[in-house]
Enzyme design. Structure first.
Site, mmCIF file in Angstrom:
data_model
loop_
_atom_site.group_PDB
_atom_site.id
_atom_site.type_symbol
_atom_site.label_atom_id
_atom_site.label_comp_id
_atom_site.label_asym_id
_atom_site.label_seq_id
_atom_site.Cartn_x
_atom_site.Cartn_y
_atom_site.Cartn_z
ATOM 1 N N ASP A 152 21.314 12.285 -2.263
ATOM 2 C CA ASP A 152 21.830 12.567 -4.048
ATOM 3 C C ASP A 152 20.363 11.701 -4.149
ATOM 4 O O ASP A 152 19.800 11.163 -4.116
ATOM 5 C CB ASP A 152 23.387 11.117 -4.825
ATOM 6 C CG ASP A 152 22.454 10.527 -6.142
ATOM 7 O OD1 ASP A 152 21.298 11.124 -6.541
ATOM 8 O OD2 ASP A 152 23.382 9.839 -6.433
ATOM 9 N N HIS A 202 26.181 9.539 -15.822
ATOM 10 C CA HIS A 202 25.840 8.490 -17.139
ATOM 11 C C HIS A 202 24.803 9.171 -17.862
ATOM 12 O O HIS A 202 24.446 10.903 -17.514
ATOM 13 C CB HIS A 202 24.973 7.331 -16.503
ATOM 14 C CG HIS A 202 24.271 8.364 -15.038
ATOM 15 N ND1 HIS A 202 22.826 8.566 -15.346
ATOM 16 C CD2 HIS A 202 24.681 8.055 -13.634
ATOM 17 C CE1 HIS A 202 22.616 9.548 -14.200
ATOM 18 N NE2 HIS A 202 24.203 8.882 -13.363
ATOM 19 N N HIS A 211 19.173 6.821 -15.716
ATOM 20 C CA HIS A 211 20.600 6.131 -16.638
ATOM 21 C C HIS A 211 19.929 6.436 -17.689
ATOM 22 O O HIS A 211 19.201 4.739 -18.418
ATOM 23 C CB HIS A 211 20.634 5.296 -15.727
ATOM 24 C CG HIS A 211 20.990 5.109 -14.391
ATOM 25 N ND1 HIS A 211 21.374 4.290 -13.251
ATOM 26 C CD2 HIS A 211 21.612 6.919 -13.578
ATOM 27 C CE1 HIS A 211 22.042 5.170 -12.003
ATOM 28 N NE2 HIS A 211 22.191 5.893 -12.326
ATOM 29 N N ASP A 261 19.242 14.931 -12.098
ATOM 30 C CA ASP A 261 20.268 14.133 -11.332
ATOM 31 C C ASP A 261 21.051 15.082 -10.384
ATOM 32 O O ASP A 261 22.534 14.936 -10.909
ATOM 33 C CB ASP A 261 20.483 12.560 -11.465
ATOM 34 C CG ASP A 261 21.011 11.256 -10.482
ATOM 35 O OD1 ASP A 261 21.555 12.163 -9.134
ATOM 36 O OD2 ASP A 261 21.808 10.818 -11.334
ATOM 37 N N HIS A 295 32.694 3.597 -8.899
ATOM 38 C CA HIS A 295 32.326 3.668 -9.699
ATOM 39 C C HIS A 295 32.952 4.707 -10.723
ATOM 40 O O HIS A 295 33.673 5.279 -10.578
ATOM 41 C CB HIS A 295 30.427 4.494 -9.126
ATOM 42 C CG HIS A 295 30.599 5.649 -8.402
ATOM 43 N ND1 HIS A 295 30.609 6.897 -9.113
ATOM 44 C CD2 HIS A 295 30.754 5.347 -6.908
ATOM 45 C CE1 HIS A 295 30.620 7.546 -8.307
ATOM 46 N NE2 HIS A 295 30.705 7.344 -6.990
ATOM 47 N N ASP A 302 -3.772 -6.028 -3.815
ATOM 48 C CA ASP A 302 -4.652 -5.313 -4.365
ATOM 49 C C ASP A 302 -4.284 -3.406 -4.491
ATOM 50 O O ASP A 302 -4.835 -2.705 -5.641
ATOM 51 C CB ASP A 302 -6.501 -5.020 -3.912
ATOM 52 C CG ASP A 302 -7.256 -4.866 -3.256
ATOM 53 O OD1 ASP A 302 -6.396 -4.407 -2.641
ATOM 54 O OD2 ASP A 302 -8.013 -4.433 -3.250
ATOM 55 N N ARG A 342 30.275 13.337 -2.116
ATOM 56 C CA ARG A 342 29.303 13.164 -4.275
ATOM 57 C C ARG A 342 29.663 14.570 -4.536
ATOM 58 O O ARG A 342 28.578 14.611 -3.395
ATOM 59 C CB ARG A 342 28.707 11.760 -4.383
ATOM 60 C CG ARG A 342 28.970 11.510 -5.819
ATOM 61 C CD ARG A 342 28.012 10.247 -6.395
ATOM 62 N NE ARG A 342 27.290 10.087 -5.734
ATOM 63 C CZ ARG A 342 26.882 8.754 -5.256
ATOM 64 N NH1 ARG A 342 27.703 7.938 -4.426
ATOM 65 N NH2 ARG A 342 25.117 8.728 -4.443
ATOM 66 N N GLU A 354 29.668 12.738 -11.798
ATOM 67 C CA GLU A 354 29.655 12.727 -11.113
ATOM 68 C C GLU A 354 30.982 12.152 -9.596
ATOM 69 O O GLU A 354 30.540 10.502 -9.380
ATOM 70 C CB GLU A 354 28.314 11.783 -10.228
ATOM 71 C CG GLU A 354 27.757 10.599 -11.199
ATOM 72 C CD GLU A 354 26.649 10.363 -10.831
ATOM 73 O OE1 GLU A 354 26.665 9.701 -9.492
ATOM 74 O OE2 GLU A 354 26.179 9.432 -11.988
ATOM 75 N N GLU A 399 27.753 16.114 -8.024
ATOM 76 C CA GLU A 399 27.078 15.349 -9.196
ATOM 77 C C GLU A 399 26.316 16.889 -9.876
ATOM 78 O O GLU A 399 25.614 17.062 -8.911
ATOM 79 C CB GLU A 399 26.221 14.284 -8.809
ATOM 80 C CG GLU A 399 25.601 13.541 -10.020
ATOM 81 C CD GLU A 399 24.379 12.369 -9.964
ATOM 82 O OE1 GLU A 399 24.478 12.227 -8.741
ATOM 83 O OE2 GLU A 399 24.219 12.163 -11.017
ATOM 84 N N HIS A 432 24.376 3.089 -3.040
ATOM 85 C CA HIS A 432 22.782 3.203 -3.108
ATOM 86 C C HIS A 432 21.814 2.962 -1.412
ATOM 87 O O HIS A 432 21.054 2.239 -1.542
ATOM 88 C CB HIS A 432 22.169 1.874 -3.992
ATOM 89 C CG HIS A 432 22.845 2.081 -5.656
ATOM 90 N ND1 HIS A 432 23.201 1.126 -5.968
ATOM 91 C CD2 HIS A 432 22.943 3.170 -6.306
ATOM 92 C CE1 HIS A 432 23.230 1.788 -7.542
ATOM 93 N NE2 HIS A 432 24.090 2.811 -7.315
ATOM 94 N N TYR A 453 35.273 7.637 -0.900
ATOM 95 C CA TYR A 453 35.093 6.670 -0.058
ATOM 96 C C TYR A 453 35.103 5.960 1.053
ATOM 97 O O TYR A 453 35.684 4.753 -0.202
ATOM 98 C CB TYR A 453 33.457 5.977 -0.499
ATOM 99 C CG TYR A 453 32.724 6.270 -1.781
ATOM 100 C CD1 TYR A 453 31.911 7.460 -1.639
ATOM 101 C CD2 TYR A 453 32.829 6.450 -3.039
ATOM 102 C CE1 TYR A 453 30.477 7.856 -2.304
ATOM 103 C CE2 TYR A 453 32.340 6.279 -4.114
ATOM 104 C CZ TYR A 453 31.219 8.424 -3.558
ATOM 105 O OH TYR A 453 30.737 8.704 -5.414
HETATM 106 MN MN LIG Z 1 23.832 9.689 -10.825
#
Ligand SMILES: [Mn+2]
Length: 442
Positions: free
Chosen positions: A262, A356, A363, A273, A352, A42, A408, A386, A410, A245, A390
């Site tokens: 990130d 975006h 996104h 971001d 990638h 709940d 990365r 970004e 960004e 991710h 890797y």
């Molecule tokens: Mn991003």
């Protein structure tokens, strides 16, 4: 930081007018609130309003429906929402209620959500086109079909049911892609809070800490300013930085690890971001530095293409060219540049895209291509840049010294009339700036 920002009622009214003008006088637009979602038994996940409803009204509660009826004599904007209920409000907090919604949210009429079944068929009657997000909320889809059928069932009595059903995103996504000046105030705030949070993480990092301790630094800064994470914060030390991710955030940070962070704040619905990759020790190793410089160079090249009139795809292409060239120079790729660009070899290390749209959704909505071609960059668009690299820890095709490095960088960029503005400016970005910043805090 300055006082909390407030979205003026006129901004919502202006957005609704623009949408209604595009939809036309024979249309009706139906925008339901996001449903509440159960987390366990709940208890619910923290409630997040549907971005379209936020954009058009700022109305924060679940169990609500906005209906726009362009040209309707008795009012074009109708909101259905929960009625006041002192017993429930004692548990869940205050509700606006239909009586308060008219004034507070600038709508022409407001009704109890329980009357939706009774009233909506009458609003659909005589409208030719229905704009709605089909397939987002199956339960609501079925209700809408039921209301349309009720109007159809009365056709003998002269009722005219709608007969065109159109994807709302077709109009609204395009509108949301171009940020208005009020939205930009919120986006700048989200960016500023995120910059502060990243700086706090860079200051706090020490070998031996756990990733989640840095996550706590970031999210402390978000909450201090009335914001929250716009998405699950990624804090990956060492090879965890190669997991795109990664959200476990539970590993210890080693002496010579890079930490890839990130994370972005969501301020009153608007996302930032940012990604930075910094050394736990305060100093990059030679190989870490070489790859970081390369990614930074790619970001600079992408940024240089982020100008009105350029095809959006060039932003990615610039990063791919820079990274491919650099990987050849460092020996992670072999062969000739033209060949390696043609067979897209750098996807092995850069799987990638370079960015975006960003706005109410991290996104954000909006087409990247129009009629099969990359769309052109225009003022008012906001997107991330970004690039990353890797090298997986088990990649035996490259020298051991490169393995397990994930990087990365960004930032969020607003396109202006004659160029761009980096909304996330003010945070160390290059290896040099990052080392200098970190040296000042240990
Ligand atoms: Mn991003």
């Amino acid at each position: 930081m300055a006082a909390q920002l407030k979205m003026p009622a006129a901004a919502y009214a202006r957005r609704r007018r623009q949408l209604m003008r595009m939809a036309g006088d024979e249309a009706i637009v139906v925008v339901p609130a996001a449903p509440e979602r159960v987390r366990s038994r709940d208890t619910h996940y923290p409630y997040r309003q549907d971005s379209d409803l936020l954009y058009l009204t700022g109305f924060p509660e679940p169990e609500a429906v906005l209906v726009l009826i362009p040209g309707r004599m008795h009012g074009e904007t109708v909101l259905f929402c929960r009625e006041r209920d002192p017993a429930r409000e004692a548990w869940d907090g205050p509700r606006v209620g239909p009586e308060g919604a008219g004034e507070a949210y600038g709508v022409d009429d407001a009704y109890p959500i329980d009357d939706l079944d009774e009233i909506l068929p009458g609003l659909l009657e005589g409208r030719r086109r229905v704009y709605y997000h089909f397939g987002r909320d199956v339960e609501f889809d079925l209700k809408l079909i039921g209301w349309v059928n009720r109007v159809r069932a009365m056709m003998k009595m002269g009722n005219r049911p709608p007969h065109e059903f159109l994807e709302l995103g077709h109009l609204l996504d395009e509108q949301r892609l171009f940020k208005d000046r009020d939205e930009l105030r919120f986006m700048r705030r989200a960016a500023k809070i995120s910059v502060e949070a990243h700086a706090a993480a860079m200051r706090a990092v020490r070998p031996g800490m756990h990733e989640h301790e840095l996550q706590a630094e970031l999210e402390y800064a978000f909450r201090r300013h009335g914001a929250e994470p716009a998405y699950a914060s990624i804090v990956g030390a060492g090879a965890n930085g190669c997991v795109l991710h990664y959200v476990a955030n539970n590993a210890p940070i080693g002496d010579s690890d890079l930490v890839l962070v990130d994370a972005g704040a969501e301020y009153r619905g608007y996302a930032a971001d940012i990604t930075r990759t910094f050394p736990a020790s305060g100093r990059y190793t030679k190989e870490q530095r070489a790859l970081h410089d390369l990614v930074h160079g790619a970001q600079r090249q992408s940024l240089a293409r982020s100008m009105p009139g350029n095809p959006y795809a060039e932003v990615h292409q610039a990063a791919v060219e820079t990274l491919t060239e650099g990987l050849l120079r460092l020996g992670l790729l072999k062969g000739k540049l033209e060949q390696r660009l043609a067979d897209e070899s750098c996807r092995r290390f850069y799987p990638h895209k370079t960015g975006h749209w960003i706005g109410l959704d991290v996104h954000d909505v909006g087409d990247y291509r129009i009629d099969g071609e990359s769309r052109l960059i225009e003022p008012g668009m906001v997107f991330t840049i970004e690039p990353g690299l890797y090298v997986r820890p088990d990649d035996t095709s490259v020298a051991a010294k490169w393995r397990g490095i994930g990087i990365r960088i960004e930032d969020d960029v607003l396109v202006t009339r004659d160029g761009h503005e980096v909304l996330t400016e003010g945070l160390a970005r290059s290896a040099e700036e990052t080392e200098a910043f970190m040296a000042g805090h240990r």
